[in-house]
Each structure stands twice: as C-alpha cells, then as structure tokens.
Design an enzyme around this catalytic site. Structure first.
Site, PDB file in Angstrom:
ATOM      1  N   CYS A 283      -0.240  -6.969  -3.994  1.00  0.00           N
ATOM      2  CA  CYS A 283      -0.705  -5.766  -3.290  1.00  0.00           C
ATOM      3  C   CYS A 283      -0.151  -4.515  -3.950  1.00  0.00           C
ATOM      4  CB  CYS A 283      -0.242  -5.764  -1.840  1.00  0.00           C
ATOM      5  SG  CYS A 283      -1.196  -6.835  -0.803  1.00  0.00           S
ATOM      6  N   ARG A 432      -3.281  -5.176   2.061  1.00  0.00           N
ATOM      7  CA  ARG A 432      -4.677  -4.813   1.777  1.00  0.00           C
ATOM      8  C   ARG A 432      -5.480  -4.917   3.064  1.00  0.00           C
ATOM      9  NH1 ARG A 432      -6.692  -5.254  -3.560  1.00  0.00           N
ATOM     10  NH2 ARG A 432      -4.981  -5.579  -5.002  1.00  0.00           N
ATOM     11  N   ASN A 528      -0.299   7.845  -5.021  1.00  0.00           N
ATOM     12  CA  ASN A 528       0.458   7.369  -3.851  1.00  0.00           C
ATOM     13  C   ASN A 528       1.734   8.178  -3.627  1.00  0.00           C
ATOM     14  OD1 ASN A 528      -1.484   5.465  -3.344  1.00  0.00           O
ATOM     15  ND2 ASN A 528      -0.435   3.808  -4.427  1.00  0.00           N
TER      16      ASN A 528
END
EC number: 4.1.1.32
Length: 619
Positions: A283, A432, A528
């Site tokens: 992930c 996810r 991010n």
C-alpha cells in the site's frame, strides 16, 4: 579439519561460541545431519566467496550494468509468503486465536498444537540437510547491543539466505560478544531438499513447496521454517522474529512490535517530527518512508520502511527503532517517478529476486517502461524466457523483490541506528479504500485510534497468495503477522497508555479513493506531503484547520495546502457519506463480534457503539 561429532566444521571456531549456542548448533546438527558446518562472520570476504559459488552454480548472476548487484530466479512455485502454512504453536489455542463462534474461521492467528507440531517436525527435519552445508548466522535485530535490540541465531542450508540476511540484519562476530550466555531467538530453516535430490530442481533453486511449514513457538522464542527459500519464509529475522515472536516478547516486556514505517519529517521552519505508519503490504509503506516532498522547504528522512519496535522512554515519549538493516521491497511499480530514493538505494550491493533482466545487464519490471533507454531491448523474464516490452504476460513476478542495504538510501536518517530510537509524535493507519473513506482524518483519542486501527481494511495485494480485488480486513496491518490473541493485543495497546506517558496522536489516511469514473481522486506520491503537512500542523496545535465528523476530524475546506495542484474534488475526497458508513459500521460490528468476540476489550466495544451512534445522528 575440526569436527563436531562426525560433522566437519568448514569455517569458524565452534568452541568460541557461547555455550547455549554450542548446544543449539550441536543438537540441530544431529537432527538435520548436514555434510558440514559453516559459522558465518558477516565479512565481505565471506560474501564474495558465497557469491562466486552461487554464480558458478547458476543460482545468481551478476547484473553487469551495476556494481555488485545480482539477480536470482526462484522455482515458480516458491514466490510469496504462504499464510496457509504459517503457524503459531501454543499449549492453549486461545493464546493464539480469539474465541470465534462455531463455523467461523479465525483470520488472525493460525494455531497448531504442540503435539501436532512435534509430528510435523518429525516428518520433515530429521536428515533434511543431508549433503548440504549448515550455515550458522548470528544476527542482531536493531543496533548490536542496543537496549531495544534482540539477537537471533539462524541455521540454514541456503546460501541465498546467508547473502540476504547480511543485507537485512546485522551479522557478525560482535553479535556473539553482545550475546554472551544470554538467551537468543532460535531460528531453524531448511529448503527441505536433502541430497541426493530425487526431483528436478528448477532454476537451481532448491525448495519443497508441497511440504512447506513455518512454525513459531513464542514461549520458547523459536522459529522453524521448512521447504521454502523465498525471503518472506526464509529470512527468519523479518516477519517471523521482528513481528510474530517480537510481539510476544513486547507483550511480556511492555513495548510494541508493529508493521510500521518510521519517517522523520522536517517543516520549512526546521522543526522535525517523527511519524510511524502502518499500511498493509503493497500500500506504499516504502514510498511514504522515502517520500520526495512536492512542497518546497519540506524534508523527509527514512528511519525504516517496514517494522517498528517502540518503547516508552523515561520522559514519557514513545521511542521507535527500525530493527532491520536493509529494505526488502516489492520491485514492480518502483521507479524514479514513484520512489526515486529506493531506486538510488539499490544501484549497488543488492539482490533482485524474480525480476526481469535486459540484454544490457539491467533489471526490469513493470513500471520501468518509460525509464528504460532502449524500448526494444531483448530481455529474459522472471521465468527465464525471452521477453520484450509489449509481449503478453509479465516480465517480473508481481511479488518480485529487491534486498538493499538501508545505509545506501540517500535520505536515510542520521539517527536511523540510534540505539534508543526516535520519539514518535503520530501514528498513521492507512489502506487501499476505493470508496467512502476520506483522504485523512484524526482520531478522537488513543482509544478511538486503537478502534480505527482494529478496523483497518485494504484491497488485497501481491505480497500474499490471495487473489482478486476484494477489500479485506487487515487490523493494524498486522493480520498476517499477529503473534498472539488479537483481543489481548488490543488490550496491550490500551494498557500502554499509563499516567505520565505522552501517547502519539493517531490518524487514518487513504490515498486510493476513486471517483464515479474509477479515477483516483488524489495524485498521491510526492503530493502526500500535503497531508503530512496538515497532520504536523494539527500536532503543533494550529487552530481552525479541522472539522468534526462521526469518524474523526477531517481537514477544513482550504486547510490543505493546494498551491500548484491541479483541480481536486475536495468535497468528494473528504466526504464521510452516511449511507456508506452506516453499512461499514454494521460490517465492522459483524467482523469484531465474529473474529474477536468475547476477547474484544470493553473499551473498544464502547468506541464501536459510540461511533455507530455518531453515524446514526449524522444529518
């Protein structure tokens, strides 16, 4: 040549080993009957010797475009962790698994009785190293001699394991000195194919896939692994010791062993925060740990990408070390675009398993199509067949791996080997989640954070043998690695919050929400940092940047720095849809009642009830 009984000692001095190690080695040599014993010292000379032998044998080949990089292809039946054959062995079943109702199979913890284990071991290990060398590997998880570190001794008949262990753990003489006559974790590994071999060995990769067994005896601090050479099953310092056994030791000793990356994040004003983050396999743990910030002035440095051992210090803060010495990362999808720092890390002294190889001596896998100089170059795929870009099938196995020394990472944190660790201010959970779950939210409290971690779910990935795009539960990202009863594990988290301790704030992120056309709503990767920026501002007490929702605090509209971003559907990305969460709450209740049942701590049940009530009251 010196001998141990009838067995010649090819290297090392048996009599200089600590007495407990001597007994361990002698006992297991008698059981597995190798043709020789080789005591590893972790030196470069030793590595060169083994590499030469493996190249000669055809198991490794040099990737000529790099310095000291090697490629290896496994038997196609030996490519991933085998959860169905991985067991925890305790006298009482409920030390390992929760009290699930009749007909409900526990998904956390996989229990075997000591009697069954004895039968399974007896049918596999006697004589299993016949005709092979038994390597003795002294290794330290964490800096040698550090207060949080643990020592293991692995016995193996695989030289691939010897080479990989020196990348992934600290191997060397100094481990014996640090050990003295103390206890250590006993790790016994065999590929399970004694000589003379009666079956065809594929790719010069001995294994015995039909007979695989990985068994942990937590009370004895002992791990047995048979039949697989693949890293996730054979590098016993990794998930077996660092998570399954360590979580048991941590429960006994009052610390935490978690499936988390550790990163240092420095704001433009120079203030640094350390964050630990738990994501299920594949992930993006490694990508986040080595984030290249898209916002100017920010700096991210990596302490670890997979496992965190954390203990509260005298000052009440939670300190974390990375017990590993290297990165064992999923190769496909890793590129200069998605993770330039990982790519820089494995340019030398690394081992690649089940990736493709170009005629120019370079590695190749899915995700590198745009970065390769010659798009028409001839390649060999992971199965050893001729391959070119555009051909059907995959060049690299979806769970192909690189093993690279952490010290080579350009943004490795200067404190990454600090014995006492780095102080953790925030813990992030994430998975996810294609629908319903906002980009980021802050949990209401330590208890609400534990509840949120217990509810972690994610679309299934390549690192395990599960197939298909189902959203699976992966509590705390520990489902495959739970070392003991999950209800007791949650209770342990609860008990850690004692007076005088500053527990980290807990967040949940989801980079993977999709819109009605199945397109990602968030660009991810280097962007991010914008989410980390909001988290850090919350940690520093910046007012008026959060909005309360039934599941926690989400960013207020405009609170996330959007300068330079394309149009983002903020409302959709941050929404907490009532219908979705009403259904999710029912599903979570069913999951916790079936999977944890009477072992669920009352505090977590109260959090579940309170969150349901908030969702029902939502306008």
């Amino acid at each position: 040549m010196k001998r141990l009984g009838h067995v010649p000692i090819h290297k090392g001095d048996f009599h200089l080993l600590p007495p407990k190690v001597q007994r361990f080695v002698a006992e297991k040599a008698e059981l597995m009957r190798p043709r020789g014993i080789y005591i590893c010292d972790g030196s470069q000379h030793e590595a060169d010797e083994i590499i030469d032998k493996l190249i000669e044998r055809g198991m490794l080949s040099p990737l000529k475009a790099y310095e000291n990089n090697y490629i290896c292809r496994t038997d196609p039946k030996d490519v991933a962790r085998v959860e169905s054959k991985t067991w925890m062995v305790t006298p009482d079943k409920y030390q390992t698994v929760c009290h699930t109702p009749d007909g409900i199979e526990p998904i956390m913890g996989h229990w075997m009785s000591p009697d069954s284990l004895a039968t399974e071991l007896d049918s596999r290990f006697p004589g299993c190293m016949a005709g092979r060398i038994m390597y003795v590997i002294p290794f330290s998880m964490g800096p040698v001699g550090g207060p949080l570190s643990k020592i293991g001794v692995q016995l193996t008949d695989s030289n691939y394991v010897v080479l990989s262990m020196r990348i992934m753990t600290r191997v060397g003489h100094e481990v014996w000195d640090a050990l003295g006559d103390n206890d250590f974790v006993r790790c016994i590994h065999s590929v399970g194919l004694p000589r003379p071999v009666k079956q065809r060995v594929i790719n010069h990769w001995p294994c015995n896939p039909e007979r695989v067994l990985i068994a942990h005896r937590p009370a004895e601090r002992e791990i047995w692994s048979f039949g697989s050479g693949y890293g996730g099953n054979s590098l016993l310092g990794k998930k077996m010791l660092a998570l399954r056994i360590a979580s048991n030791i941590a429960k006994d000793e009052g610390w935490m062993a978690e499936h988390m990356l550790i990163m240092g994040v420095t704001r433009p004003d120079g203030k640094e925060h350390f964050i630990a983050a738990a994501f299920p396999s594949a992930c993006g743990k490694t990508n986040l740990a080595m984030l290249e910030p898209a916002l100017p002035g920010w700096k991210v440095r990596c302490v670890g990408d997979d496992i965190a051992w954390m203990k509260f210090g005298e000052d009440g803060r939670l300190y974390a070390i990375n017990p590993e010495y290297g990165f064992f990362g999923v190769a496909p999808g890793t590129s200069k675009k998605t993770n330039p720092m990982a790519v820089a890390t494995f340019q030398k002294n690394s081992i690649f398993t089940n990736v493709g190889e170009t005629a120019n001596g370079e590695y190749f896998w899915e995700g590198l199509e745009d970065e390769i100089k010659d798009k028409n170059v001839d390649m060999i795929n992971w199965l050893g067949e001729k391959w070119r870009i555009g051909d059907p099938g995959l060049c690299a196995h979806p769970n192909s791996r690189f093993a690279a020394p952490a010290s080579q990472c350009p943004i490795i944190h200067p404190e990454w080997e600090s014995p006492k660790g780095v102080p953790i201010d925030a813990i992030i959970f994430g998975g996810r989640r294609p629908a319903g779950v906002p980009l980021v939210f802050e949990t209401r409290s330590w208890l609400h954070g534990i509840f949120t971690g217990a509810c972690l779910k994610s679309e299934a990935t390549a690192a395990a043998e599960h197939k298909g795009k189902t959203v699976m539960h992966d509590p705390m990202a520990m489902r495959p690695f739970m070392g003991y009863n999950f209800g007791h594990y949650l209770q342990h988290w609860i008990d850690l919050n004692k007076d005088g301790r500053k527990v980290p704030k807990i967040y949940h992120v989801n980079w993977f929400r999709r819109d009605a056309n199945n397109k990602f709503l968030w660009p991810g990767y280097g962007q991010n940092i914008r989410v980390i920026d909001w988290i850090v501002r919350r940690l520093d007490g910046e007012p008026d940047i959060g909005v309360d929702t039934p599941i926690g605090i989400v960013p207020k509209k405009g609170a996330i720095n959007a300068s330079g971003l394309p149009d983002i559907q903020w409302d959709e990305l941050m929404s907490v849809p009532k219908e979705y969460w009403t259904n999710d709450a029912k599903e979570i209740r069913k999951f916790l009642e079936e999977q944890v049942g009477p072992d669920l701590p009352k505090e977590i049940r109260a959090e579940m009830d309170a969150q349901e009530e908030r969702i029902n009251k939502q306008a």
